[in-house]
Design a protein around this motif. Structure first.
Motif, PDB file in Angstrom:
ATOM      1  N   LYS A   1      46.190  40.768  31.723  1.00 37.14           N
ATOM      2  CA  LYS A   1      45.097  40.634  30.742  1.00 37.14           C
ATOM      3  C   LYS A   1      43.746  40.533  31.438  1.00 37.14           C
ATOM      4  O   LYS A   1      42.758  41.119  30.969  1.00 37.14           O
ATOM      5  N   ILE A   2      43.670  39.780  32.537  1.00 39.94           N
ATOM      6  CA  ILE A   2      42.409  39.656  33.275  1.00 39.94           C
ATOM      7  C   ILE A   2      41.967  41.024  33.782  1.00 39.94           C
ATOM      8  O   ILE A   2      40.799  41.416  33.653  1.00 39.94           O
ATOM      9  N   GLN A   3      42.886  41.772  34.355  1.00 39.24           N
ATOM     10  CA  GLN A   3      42.553  43.077  34.913  1.00 39.24           C
ATOM     11  C   GLN A   3      42.117  44.075  33.844  1.00 39.24           C
ATOM     12  O   GLN A   3      41.257  44.926  34.088  1.00 39.24           O
ATOM     13  N   SER A   4      42.702  43.976  32.669  1.00 39.34           N
ATOM     14  CA  SER A   4      42.438  44.976  31.626  1.00 39.34           C
ATOM     15  C   SER A   4      41.280  44.592  30.709  1.00 39.34           C
ATOM     16  O   SER A   4      40.472  45.453  30.348  1.00 39.34           O
ATOM     17  N   GLN A   5      41.181  43.313  30.330  1.00 40.41           N
ATOM     18  CA  GLN A   5      40.165  42.943  29.344  1.00 40.41           C
ATOM     19  C   GLN A   5      38.796  42.682  29.954  1.00 40.41           C
ATOM     20  O   GLN A   5      37.774  43.093  29.389  1.00 40.41           O
ATOM     21  N   PHE A   6      38.731  42.033  31.090  1.00 35.24           N
ATOM     22  CA  PHE A   6      37.447  41.548  31.604  1.00 35.24           C
ATOM     23  C   PHE A   6      36.772  42.518  32.572  1.00 35.24           C
ATOM     24  O   PHE A   6      35.601  42.323  32.912  1.00 35.24           O
TER      25      PHE A   6
ATOM     26  N   TRP B   1      38.883  35.613  43.784  1.00 33.10           N
ATOM     27  CA  TRP B   1      39.224  34.312  44.381  1.00 33.10           C
ATOM     28  C   TRP B   1      40.640  33.905  43.957  1.00 33.10           C
ATOM     29  O   TRP B   1      41.405  33.348  44.755  1.00 33.10           O
ATOM     30  N   ALA B   2      40.981  34.185  42.697  1.00 37.74           N
ATOM     31  CA  ALA B   2      42.294  33.806  42.171  1.00 37.74           C
ATOM     32  C   ALA B   2      43.388  34.807  42.507  1.00 37.74           C
ATOM     33  O   ALA B   2      44.544  34.601  42.141  1.00 37.74           O
ATOM     34  N   ASN B   3      43.036  35.884  43.211  1.00 40.72           N
ATOM     35  CA  ASN B   3      43.997  36.955  43.521  1.00 40.72           C
ATOM     36  C   ASN B   3      44.560  37.593  42.253  1.00 40.72           C
ATOM     37  O   ASN B   3      45.728  37.962  42.183  1.00 40.72           O
ATOM     38  N   ALA B   4      43.687  37.753  41.262  1.00 42.98           N
ATOM     39  CA  ALA B   4      44.109  38.327  39.978  1.00 42.98           C
ATOM     40  C   ALA B   4      43.609  39.747  39.770  1.00 42.98           C
ATOM     41  O   ALA B   4      43.905  40.362  38.743  1.00 42.98           O
ATOM     42  N   ALA B   5      42.848  40.295  40.706  1.00 41.78           N
ATOM     43  CA  ALA B   5      42.302  41.643  40.571  1.00 41.78           C
ATOM     44  C   ALA B   5      43.158  42.655  41.322  1.00 41.78           C
ATOM     45  O   ALA B   5      43.938  42.289  42.210  1.00 41.78           O
ATOM     46  N   THR B   6      43.019  43.929  40.973  1.00 40.73           N
ATOM     47  CA  THR B   6      43.660  44.990  41.751  1.00 40.73           C
ATOM     48  C   THR B   6      42.820  45.257  43.000  1.00 40.73           C
ATOM     49  O   THR B   6      41.654  44.860  43.082  1.00 40.73           O
ATOM     50  N   GLN B   7      43.380  45.977  43.955  1.00 36.61           N
ATOM     51  CA  GLN B   7      42.620  46.302  45.159  1.00 36.61           C
ATOM     52  C   GLN B   7      41.448  47.218  44.823  1.00 36.61           C
ATOM     53  O   GLN B   7      40.354  47.069  45.384  1.00 36.61           O
TER      54      GLN B   7
END
Length: 609
Positions: free
Chosen positions: A451-456, A487-493
């Motif tokens: 959800k973080i990667q797609s919505q924000f 920082w949270a390691n929640a993003a894609t490269q």
């Protein structure tokens, strides 16, 4: 100000050579907002003497000063024996080649604080205040007999003879103690103290702390200037350390003793202080965490800020702060492997985590919003920790239920923190072998990450933004919240590469003091008047550096760290305090001095994980 052992009072040096001695102060934080009580509370007056020079030395363990006249050298050393008491050793030395007849007495210089009054009995001076229940006790040598009025005291004149190079030593203790502690017990302890033994104990403590910090530096920060700044931040945290008193049941750190509104304890600050402390004092770090969780409600909510004396300042239960507590507990556990501490904290952390989804998820879509307990928008903005950030300029408040309100937007940083918290709770659940939580938290984390990667994330801009509740509209304005997903390691490269490119752009975030709270090319960028609309806060700068490390941009991260410490004026070198935040274009220190979370994050920037 210098203090130690969690004392609610501190000292300094006279700012110019004058006809009085003693250490300036004490600075009394027993009176909540803090005030200098006296120019010099225990001043020795030597007849027919004029000081020619004044030498001062300060250490993390003690203060030392020497006054020199044509014939006499007077040396004073101050060290804390406990969180209630300092002991001051004074040495009179005859520096001449002839016998000296010396007449001296004690008296106080001007009392600066309103509401203080003195009473005396033989060699003991007692200090009362109309503004606090804390009482001061000054014990002079036995031969000193005091006379006092409400606001002054003097002693009878003492006459001694000193041969050339002969010395006379005497000890004075100063105690400021709250009524929940025993003055009689403290007094007995003082009688049995050896000044030299106490001083050596403090020196050993401080040297061990500094050794831990200096030896754990990353190799690229091996220069002496980085060891020096670690000593400075260590002292900054030491000076803001307070023992339990009044409503406060555990030890913790003020954000800053220097700013009168910061003489309390904040939850977000506490999580950050604890991580910084964990690198050299896990015992205090654990107490800092326990302090705030004494103010946890049954629904998991943790108060924003709390105070010793609620007759002066009320605890703030209008809002909490971003969920970084599991991060702090996990980092402490990494250092000392204290399973009992994890057992104590885990159910509290879990309840706090669940609070967000129960009270701050307006549309129940698994993404949370900042909010408040009283329905006020200002408290909801405070809950973000980024009070006046531009992303909240058009926000409105929505009711979720009883004592539960949300802002009408979903924040990327909050949900990134919650993702990180799930991962840290998983680590702690493994320590405690709580299998049910492991599966549930792991599943929740994977869903939230998607959800973080797609919505924000805005693919067009290459940045993470808050969104409207339905997730269809980005709330634009590039701010430091944009790298919290990294920082949270929640993003894609791929997302991390785009974020990194903007972070390292000199027109945006790679300024004189990199990684400030807003992009420098935004029309609302205003560091001098902005608070969270442009200044560099070192917590956000650290999150930025850690974000780069997380995705393999190590060279950029190290380069930025050096630039941050070099660009923020007064961080490197002696004589300047660590500030609350910094102007990203000029490097000028802004707002409060001696700021704890800035100091804590400098430690994190320089230490190996």
């Amino acid at each position: 100000m210098f203090s130690d052992q969690g004392a609610w009072f501190g000292y300094s040096f006279p700012d110019s050579l004058a006809n009085f001695t003693g250490f300036s102060g004490p600075f009394l934080m027993t009176q909540q907002n803090g005030i200098w009580s006296s120019t010099s509370l225990t001043n020795i007056v030597i007849e027919n003497n004029q000081w020619n020079s004044h030498i001062t030395k300060s250490y993390n363990s003690n203060l030392e000063q020497v006054f020199i006249s044509d014939k006499i050298e007077f040396k004073q050393e101050l060290v804390y024996s406990s969180g209630h008491t300092v002991i001051i050793k004074s040495t009179l030395k005859n520096n001449s080649k002839s016998l000296q007849n010396i007449n001296y007495s004690f008296k106080n210089e001007k009392v600066l604080a309103d509401g203080l009054s003195f009473t005396s009995n033989k060699n003991q001076l007692t200090i009362h205040s109309i503004k606090t229940e804390a009482i001061g006790y000054i014990i002079f040598p036995n031969e000193v007999f005091l006379n006092s009025t409400d606001s002054t005291y003097t002693s009878k004149t003492i006459s001694i003879e000193l041969q050339p190079n002969e010395i006379k030593e005497f000890i004075i203790s100063q105690t400021f103690i709250f009524p929940e502690y025993s003055w009689n017990d403290e007094k007995k302890s003082i009688k049995n103290l050896s000044f030299n033994a106490v001083l050596e104990k403090r020196k050993t403590e401080k040297n061990n702390e500094l050794k831990s910090l200096i030896e754990n530096r990353k190799e690229q920060f091996s220069e002496e200037k980085y060891a020096e700044v670690l000593a400075k931040v260590n002292l900054t945290l030491q000076n803001n350390w307070r023992i339990p008193a009044g409503e406060i049941k555990h030890e913790g750190l003020f954000p800053s003793y220097h700013y009168k509104w910061f003489n309390g304890f904040w939850s977000w600050d506490s999580w950050k202080h604890a991580v910084g402390l964990s690198f050299y004092n896990t015992k205090l770090a654990k107490k800092q965490m326990k302090l705030m969780f004494e103010f946890q409600n049954k629904d998991g909510f943790v108060a924003d800020c709390v105070y010793r004396d609620t007759l002066i300042e009320r605890h703030n239960y209008r809002d909490t702060k971003p969920p970084l507590s599991a991060w702090a507990v996990a980092k402490i556990y990494e250092k000392d492997k204290d399973v009992d501490f994890v057992k104590h904290m885990y159910p509290k952390l879990k309840l706090y985590h669940e609070f967000w989804y129960n009270k701050r998820d307006h549309d129940k879509d698994g993404l949370c919003e900042y909010g408040s307990t009283d329905g006020s928008l200002i408290a909801a903005k405070w809950e973000s920790g980024m009070d006046n950030a531009i992303r909240f300029d058009k926000s409105k408040i929505l009711k979720n239920g009883k004592n539960a309100f949300s802002i009408n937007q979903e924040s990327v940083d909050l949900n990134a923190y919650l993702y990180a918290e799930k991962k840290y709770l998983i680590q702690l659940a493994k320590v405690l072998n709580i299998e049910n939580d492991l599966k549930r938290l792991s599943d929740e984390a994977e869903i939230l990450k998607t959800k973080i990667q797609s919505q924000f994330y805005d693919e067009k801009d290459g940045w993470f933004y808050d969104t409207s509740l339905d997730g269809k509209t980005f709330i634009k304005g590039e701010g430091s919240e944009g790298w919290t997903a990294l920082w949270a390691n929640a993003a894609t490269q791929e997302q991390a590469i785009a974020i990194r490119n903007k972070m390292m752009n000199p027109k945006k975030f790679y300024t004189k003091v990199p990684f400030q709270t807003m992009s420098a090319d935004h029309e609302k960028f205003n560091p001098l008047k902005g608070y969270w609309r442009g200044p560099n806060w070192l917590d956000q700068a650290y999150f930025g550096v850690k974000s780069l490390h997380n995705y393999g941009f190590h060279e950029d991260a190290d380069k930025a760290t050096m630039q941050i410490l070099k660009g923020a004026k007064g961080v490197l070198g002696k004589g300047k305090s660590i500030r609350e935040n910094y102007h990203p274009l000029t490097g000028k220190g802004l707002n409060a001095h001696n700021f704890s979370w800035s100091a804590a994050h400098i430690i994190m920037l320089l230490q190996k994980d």
